[in-house]
Motif scaffolding. Sequence first.
Motif, PDB file in Angstrom:
ATOM      1  N   TYR A 223       0.853  -1.156   0.062  1.00  0.00           N
ATOM      2  CA  TYR A 223       0.085   0.168   0.157  1.00  0.00           C
ATOM      3  C   TYR A 223       0.859   1.219   0.174  1.00  0.00           C
ATOM      4  O   TYR A 223       0.702   2.268  -0.711  1.00  0.00           O
ATOM      5  N   ASP A 224       1.713   1.323   0.797  1.00  0.00           N
ATOM      6  CA  ASP A 224       2.702   2.390   0.915  1.00  0.00           C
ATOM      7  C   ASP A 224       3.626   2.590  -0.521  1.00  0.00           C
ATOM      8  O   ASP A 224       3.652   3.959  -1.001  1.00  0.00           O
ATOM      9  N   ALA A 227       0.956   4.210  -2.814  1.00  0.00           N
ATOM     10  CA  ALA A 227       0.785   5.694  -2.457  1.00  0.00           C
ATOM     11  C   ALA A 227       1.775   6.467  -3.008  1.00  0.00           C
ATOM     12  O   ALA A 227       1.715   7.674  -3.198  1.00  0.00           O
ATOM     13  N   LEU A 244      -5.084   9.798  -4.686  1.00  0.00           N
ATOM     14  CA  LEU A 244      -5.707   8.833  -3.997  1.00  0.00           C
ATOM     15  C   LEU A 244      -5.733   7.418  -4.795  1.00  0.00           C
ATOM     16  O   LEU A 244      -5.800   7.536  -5.968  1.00  0.00           O
ATOM     17  N   SER A 245      -5.731   6.360  -3.864  1.00  0.00           N
ATOM     18  CA  SER A 245      -5.894   4.976  -4.350  1.00  0.00           C
ATOM     19  C   SER A 245      -7.440   4.436  -4.432  1.00  0.00           C
ATOM     20  O   SER A 245      -8.246   4.955  -3.698  1.00  0.00           O
ATOM     21  N   ILE A 258      -4.239   6.262   2.023  1.00  0.00           N
ATOM     22  CA  ILE A 258      -2.872   5.277   2.650  1.00  0.00           C
ATOM     23  C   ILE A 258      -1.991   6.070   3.574  1.00  0.00           C
ATOM     24  O   ILE A 258      -1.446   6.930   2.836  1.00  0.00           O
ATOM     25  N   ARG A 263      -5.060   1.781   6.102  1.00  0.00           N
ATOM     26  CA  ARG A 263      -5.967   2.145   5.179  1.00  0.00           C
ATOM     27  C   ARG A 263      -7.164   2.735   5.798  1.00  0.00           C
ATOM     28  O   ARG A 263      -7.842   1.916   6.374  1.00  0.00           O
TER      29      ARG A 263
END
Length: 267
Positions: A223-224, A227, A244-245, A258, A263
């Motif tokens: 995730y990081d 981002a 944003l995701s 994130i 999250r």
Amino acid sequence: MDTKKMKTELEKRLKHPSRSFIFDREKDQLRIENIRTGKGITVSLPGIIAKWHEQKDQAIDEVVYFVEEGLQAMKEDQVHLTGNESKIYPVIRSTSFPAHSTDNVLFIFDEHTAETRIYYALDLGNSYRLIDENLLKSEGWTLERIRETALFNVRALPINMKEDLVAGNKYYFVRSNDGYDASRILNQAFLKEMEEKISGTMVLAVPHQDVLIIADVQNDTGYDILAQMAMSFFSSGRVPITALSFLYENSELEPIFILGKNRKKEK
């Protein structure tokens, strides 16, 4: 590079007998207008200066290209939807993107997510024209017809992907540079196909119009990394959309923040 120098450089590069320049000192914005029609494009100088510090002349080249193509498209007064059905495409834009043209005519668009909207464009080759209410009415088309035509066309676009494996997470990049890479997020058949390939959590990002990132996230680090990628693309894109995701679950896109290992779904 400061505001005064950037203004001078853009005016020098975009100088033409048919154009005038209007500088808004309060907002640090430069407007380039066609003298005859009054139509034009406004650019924000601080954003260009920030990119210049990273990309130097490439940042200015991109702005000049964007303005030149945009002004050329505005001269295309006699455009038609009928007969050009294959050139109608959806384009993803942020919710902060203007809803009206410079002539205060409403653009045709659909809501997409809390962060994005779907506008519709007529491809003119090296540029495009966003479809507005006036064009729609003059052609006797409906929004439903525009929507169906555009989504059909985006499904027909080829999808070329590059893959990257980082810290056990796989990232897929769709970058055809045809102006509709982010639009491929609307191809549900493609997203379903990708969902079947993914063994972890499926997360997507459309930081600017010329990239779609799909991540197969296997751990918190994934995730990081996504981002960081999204922010980098967002900062460098000619038409930024969102940093944003989005989680992809049950054929729906859910914007997420994130922050480190946390999250959080956007409310």
